[in-house]
Design a protein around this motif. Structure first.
Motif, mmCIF file in Angstrom:
data_model
loop_
_atom_site.group_PDB
_atom_site.id
_atom_site.type_symbol
_atom_site.label_atom_id
_atom_site.label_comp_id
_atom_site.label_asym_id
_atom_site.label_seq_id
_atom_site.Cartn_x
_atom_site.Cartn_y
_atom_site.Cartn_z
ATOM 1 N N ARG A 20 -7.494 55.243 -70.644
ATOM 2 C CA ARG A 20 -7.226 56.564 -70.066
ATOM 3 C C ARG A 20 -8.442 57.066 -69.299
ATOM 4 O O ARG A 20 -8.315 57.583 -68.179
ATOM 5 N N VAL A 35 -0.437 53.940 -64.626
ATOM 6 C CA VAL A 35 -0.756 54.090 -66.046
ATOM 7 C C VAL A 35 0.234 53.244 -66.828
ATOM 8 O O VAL A 35 1.445 53.356 -66.660
ATOM 9 N N GLU A 45 2.127 60.009 -70.496
ATOM 10 C CA GLU A 45 2.353 61.117 -69.574
ATOM 11 C C GLU A 45 1.173 62.086 -69.585
ATOM 12 O O GLU A 45 0.844 62.686 -68.542
ATOM 13 N N ALA A 48 -1.254 60.461 -67.373
ATOM 14 C CA ALA A 48 -0.786 60.580 -65.993
ATOM 15 C C ALA A 48 -1.024 61.980 -65.445
ATOM 16 O O ALA A 48 -1.425 62.150 -64.283
ATOM 17 N N CYS A 51 -4.515 62.386 -64.340
ATOM 18 C CA CYS A 51 -4.738 61.711 -63.054
ATOM 19 C C CYS A 51 -4.134 62.519 -61.907
ATOM 20 O O CYS A 51 -4.739 62.653 -60.832
ATOM 21 N N ARG A 52 -2.943 63.072 -62.120
ATOM 22 C CA ARG A 52 -2.306 63.886 -61.084
ATOM 23 C C ARG A 52 -3.133 65.142 -60.792
ATOM 24 O O ARG A 52 -3.225 65.590 -59.639
ATOM 25 N N VAL A 58 0.612 58.862 -59.151
ATOM 26 C CA VAL A 58 0.609 58.143 -60.429
ATOM 27 C C VAL A 58 1.983 57.559 -60.710
ATOM 28 O O VAL A 58 3.008 58.236 -60.539
ATOM 29 N N LYS A 59 1.989 56.322 -61.159
ATOM 30 C CA LYS A 59 3.203 55.688 -61.658
ATOM 31 C C LYS A 59 2.964 55.330 -63.120
ATOM 32 O O LYS A 59 1.901 54.815 -63.462
ATOM 33 N N VAL A 60 3.932 55.616 -63.964
ATOM 34 C CA VAL A 60 3.821 55.320 -65.396
ATOM 35 C C VAL A 60 4.789 54.192 -65.721
ATOM 36 O O VAL A 60 5.991 54.301 -65.444
#
Length: 264
Positions: A20, A35, A45, A48, A51-52, A58-60
């Motif tokens: 993370r 992530v 999440e 994420a 990061c956002r 961001v893609k999880v």
């Protein structure tokens, strides 16, 4: 610093802990991030969202890196970007058996499970992501960067179990092999943390035991500190950045001097 603006990164095992921290720091420097998690979507999440908040796309992705299907799912998530500038093979597991002399503490399945994630996982993920990493080099003229999260255990033969130490030693050797084989399009390096104050250690002991362990580490490492995930992530970002553009096939101990032995 926004020196990674527009770059694309995949960090495996990035819902919590060191993963993370690395994902967030990449986002803060301008990178878009995938992530990855295996179990806790809530924690993924949360990572994420951090990061956002730094401005990243961001893609999880839930995926088990020890499987071909999981590795391919991660690569597929990056396919829309058309390239991958950075791959961090951070996902890892252990089996706790700290008395290395107790050969009955681990069985065949323990070794296979640990190797599947810690050694085979990075290989499969790199295998799946290689075309995207090569594409990044073709697009930018800059070598894509792969960073493997290893451990002091792979250098000193210490740690949570013989299986874990052996797996990280294998990962270090694989780092050398792939750095040679994949140049000049891809750089491959590894970091080898010592103690990190994350759930990795907390899950292996109760709260009092963890506090005692952290104090013991701070008292005995030469730098008299117990490292946290951000401390290790800062070193990781060196390998991922242009500052390390001429560095490949290296393993770096980031352990506050733990490998040197007890502080005087």
């Amino acid at each position: 610093m926004t020196d990674m603006q527009g770059r694309k990164a995949l960090v495996t095992g990035s819902a919590t802990g060191l993963g993370r921290s690395m994902a967030v720091k990449l986002a803060e420097r301008g990178a878009d991030v995938i992530v990855n998690y295996t179990r806790s979507s809530t924690e993924a999440e949360e990572a994420a969202d951090l990061c956002r908040a730094a401005g990243a796309e961001v893609k999880v992705v839930q995926a088990d890196v020890s499987t071909t299907e999981g590795a391919r799912a991660l690569a597929a998530a990056a396919q829309g970007w058309g390239r991958l500038d950075m791959l961090v093979n951070n996902a890892g597991i252990t089996r706790h058996a700290r008395d290395h002399a107790d050969l009955d503490a681990l069985g065949r399945d323990d070794f296979l499970d640990v190797y599947a994630v810690n050694v085979v996982g990075p290989y499969l993920t790199l295998q799946a992501a290689k075309p995207l990493l090569v594409a990044a080099h073709a697009d930018t003229g800059r070598a894509a960067s792969v960073l493997n999260t290893s451990s002091i255990a792979g250098v000193k033969g210490v740690g949570s179990s013989v299986a874990y130490a052996a797996s990280k030693g294998a990962l270090n050797t694989m780092t050398l092999s792939l750095a040679r084989a994949l140049a000049p399009a891809i750089r491959v390096n590894a970091i080898c943390p010592g103690f990190i104050g994350t759930r990795w250690f907390r899950d292996a002991m109760d709260e009092a035991g963890y506090a005692e362990k952290e104090a013991q580490v701070a008292a005995t490492t030469p730098l008299h500190v117990a490292s946290g995930p951000d401390d290790i992530a800062d070193a990781a970002l060196f390998f991922l950045s242009d500052a390390a553009r001429h560095v490949t096939g290296e393993t770096l101990l980031v352990d506050a001097g733990m490998h040197l032995g007890r502080a005087r």
